[in-house]
Scaffold this active site. Structure first.
Site, PDB file in Angstrom:
ATOM      1  N   ASN A 145      10.519   2.492  -2.380  1.00  0.00           N
ATOM      2  CA  ASN A 145       9.938   1.152  -2.293  1.00  0.00           C
ATOM      3  C   ASN A 145       9.299   0.755  -3.622  1.00  0.00           C
ATOM      4  O   ASN A 145       9.158   1.565  -4.537  1.00  0.00           O
ATOM      5  CB  ASN A 145       8.954   1.061  -1.120  1.00  0.00           C
ATOM      6  N   ASN A 149     -20.453  13.970  -5.847  1.00  0.00           N
ATOM      7  CA  ASN A 149     -19.476  12.918  -6.096  1.00  0.00           C
ATOM      8  C   ASN A 149     -18.902  12.987  -7.508  1.00  0.00           C
ATOM      9  O   ASN A 149     -18.108  12.143  -7.885  1.00  0.00           O
ATOM     10  CB  ASN A 149     -20.109  11.545  -5.870  1.00  0.00           C
ATOM     11  N   ASP A 209       0.992   2.551  -4.574  1.00  0.00           N
ATOM     12  CA  ASP A 209       0.525   1.214  -4.196  1.00  0.00           C
ATOM     13  C   ASP A 209      -0.655   0.750  -5.054  1.00  0.00           C
ATOM     14  O   ASP A 209      -1.706   0.371  -4.527  1.00  0.00           O
ATOM     15  CB  ASP A 209       0.119   1.182  -2.721  1.00  0.00           C
ATOM     16  N   GLU A 235       7.206  -6.571   1.781  1.00  0.00           N
ATOM     17  CA  GLU A 235       5.855  -6.016   1.741  1.00  0.00           C
ATOM     18  C   GLU A 235       5.222  -6.339   0.389  1.00  0.00           C
ATOM     19  O   GLU A 235       5.785  -7.049  -0.418  1.00  0.00           O
ATOM     20  CB  GLU A 235       5.892  -4.500   1.957  1.00  0.00           C
TER      21      GLU A 235
END
Length: 505
Positions: free
Chosen positions: A299, A397, A45, A234
């Site tokens: 998808n 991080n 995505d 979507e």
């Protein structure tokens, strides 16, 4: 910079294993393919944010799920609560920035259970750069995080969902997810979202929405308006080209007869308007389902963006999990170019492939390079650094590349200049016995320009800056950084590196 030749789809299908597996069978992203963008992890995505001539891609963090016997299972998507971030200024060498802990007890948004299909935006507020990350809490609502940089640190500024069933105009939306955000030239921001198929309404679901965002980017204004997208399923997308607004989306998989001119199942379709909230005119499709190009369907999810005067589409396909021979559902991000037809305003059909896009600038080896920057790789993973006595809290991080014996990272099109470097420096954490870091040009077994000796681990997690001399690296080359361990189980973490010229310290 055009270093690639055109190839046909059938050849790309035949070459899929060759592009993702090394000679030893190790899964990796191999030269010269640009797609998928990374082979050391999944990423679905994709959504693009361009900032300071660099594109940041935010992706759903697909992760392998296992059964009680430790065997990979089909992706259920139910446990995804993080967002993966990578970035690049040349579109071939990508820096892995790790994962954003979005949802769940350890996430920034503790009220949410999942984080799917992100969108990102940048705005200057009160003279400061502010970044916003919008995400779907499964299909039940949309949340927002904020940060001072594109990679964080991220916080939840409102402590609840931004868009819910109580938001005006979304009561009939089947799926409240898949946001896209657009800030217009007048600084007004808009959010596009929605999806799903109400019973019996496959042709006109009317589940896509657009509404205004507040100036603070963490509130919505007014009522959401319907986008009448044919066969909407979507994946909202939005961009502006030549004063025309393009709303893009994925069509549904309904198997009924479709009127001529409507989108085929699982394709990226688009509508246009002269206003950001419509009215909209359906124009056609621009990207077929991944199954058409890669022999593996699923998808279809995308984002269209501009960088260095060119337009691109990021989309996902299950090419990596196919190469790994594991069950389906695990997606990887790919990149190809997008072209608008100047005369008609239409978008030309995109040809998805393993080849990808051209590198848009030479790589500078004299900058400080984050170790998780990867053009191609074999046997490499990345991991978040852990605190130790010599590391500050902010170091937790930092994302480093993890190399095991005989694994390598390659950087594409490195410009060493006519003089060339004399020194190579690297910040390394040794996790086992001693080894060497070999620097080679153009191939994993190419010309050796330097060998860095890595001493045996001292038993403590300390970062060590190591230096070695370099010779014979002039002009433009691909750079291979290969770790050779004393044992097969030897591993190191590579945090950062750079080359120095003779007159540099």
């Amino acid at each position: 910079m055009n270093h690639k030749s055109t190839s046909h789809a059938n050849k790309q299908k035949q070459d899929r294993s060759a592009g993702l597996k090394s000679i030893t069978g190790e899964i990796g992203k191999l030269r010269p393919n640009g797609n998928p963008l990374m082979a050391h992890k999944f990423g679905a995505d994709p959504y693009a944010l361009v900032f300071n001539n660099r594109v940041y891609l935010y992706m759903t963090s697909d992760k392998l799920e296992y059964d009680q016997d430790g065997l990979p299972q089909k992706n259920s998507y139910s446990s995804i609560n993080r967002i993966t971030v990578i970035s690049s200024d040349d579109l071939i060498n990508w820096t892995d920035h790790g994962e954003i802990r979005v949802a769940g007890p350890q996430g920034a948004a503790t009220w949410a259970s999942q984080s799917w299909a992100p969108a990102a935006a940048h705005r200057i507020i009160e003279g400061k750069d502010c970044f916003f990350l919008y995400f779907a809490n499964n299909a039940s609502g949309i949340g927002v995080l904020s940060a001072p940089t594109p990679v964080g640190p991220w916080v939840d500024p409102i402590g609840k969902a931004l868009i819910t069933r109580e938001t005006p105009g979304v009561e009939e939306v089947t799926w409240l997810f898949d946001p896209a955000v657009f800030i217009d030239d007048d600084h007004q921001a808009y959010i596009y979202f929605g999806g799903g198929i109400p019973e019996g309404k496959a042709e006109r679901p009317d589940t896509a929405r657009v509404m205004r965002l507040g100036d603070d980017m963490i509130s919505v204004v007014g009522q959401a308006k319907v986008i009448p997208a044919p066969y909407m399923f979507e994946d909202s997308g939005i961009h502006k080209y030549n004063n025309m607004y393009y709303y893009t989306y994925c069509s549904n998989f309904d198997e009924g007869d479709r009127p001529e001119g409507d989108p085929a199942p699982g394709e990226i379709a688009y509508m246009t308007s002269v206003q950001p909230m419509g009215p909209w005119t359906y124009q056609g499709t621009l990207l077929q389902n991944p199954g058409h190009f890669f022999d593996v369907g699923g998808n279809n999810h995308h984002a269209i963006f501009q960088l260095a005067d060119q337009w691109y589409i990021a989309y996902h396909a299950q090419t990596l999990c196919q190469a790994m021979n594991i069950p389906d559902g695990y997606r990887s991000t790919h990149l190809n170019q997008v072209e608008h037809d100047e005369a008609s305003g239409r978008i030309k059909k995109v040809h998805a492939d393993y080849q990808g896009v051209d590198q848009i600038k030479w790589f500078d080896p004299y900058q400080q390079v984050i170790g998780s920057t990867i053009g191609w790789s074999s046997g490499v993973s990345t991991e978040q650094c852990l605190n130790s006595d010599e590391m500050s809290a902010s170091d937790s991080n930092v994302i480093s590349a993890k190399l095991q014996s005989d694994s390598w990272i390659a950087i594409s099109n490195v410009d060493f200049g006519s003089e060339g470097p004399t020194i190579f420096k690297a910040l390394i954490l040794n996790q086992a016995t001693e080894g060497t870091l070999e620097l080679r040009l153009d191939r994993a077994d190419g010309r050796l320009i330097g060998v860095m000796i890595i001493p045996s681990a001292s038993g403590s997690l300390y970062w060590v800056e190591l230096t070695t001399e370099v010779t014979g690296a002039q002009g433009e080359h691909d750079l291979y950084i290969m770790f050779k361990g004393a044992t097969d189980s030897s591993t190191i973490l590579l945090r950062e590196w750079k080359f120095n010229r003779q007159n540099e310290v």
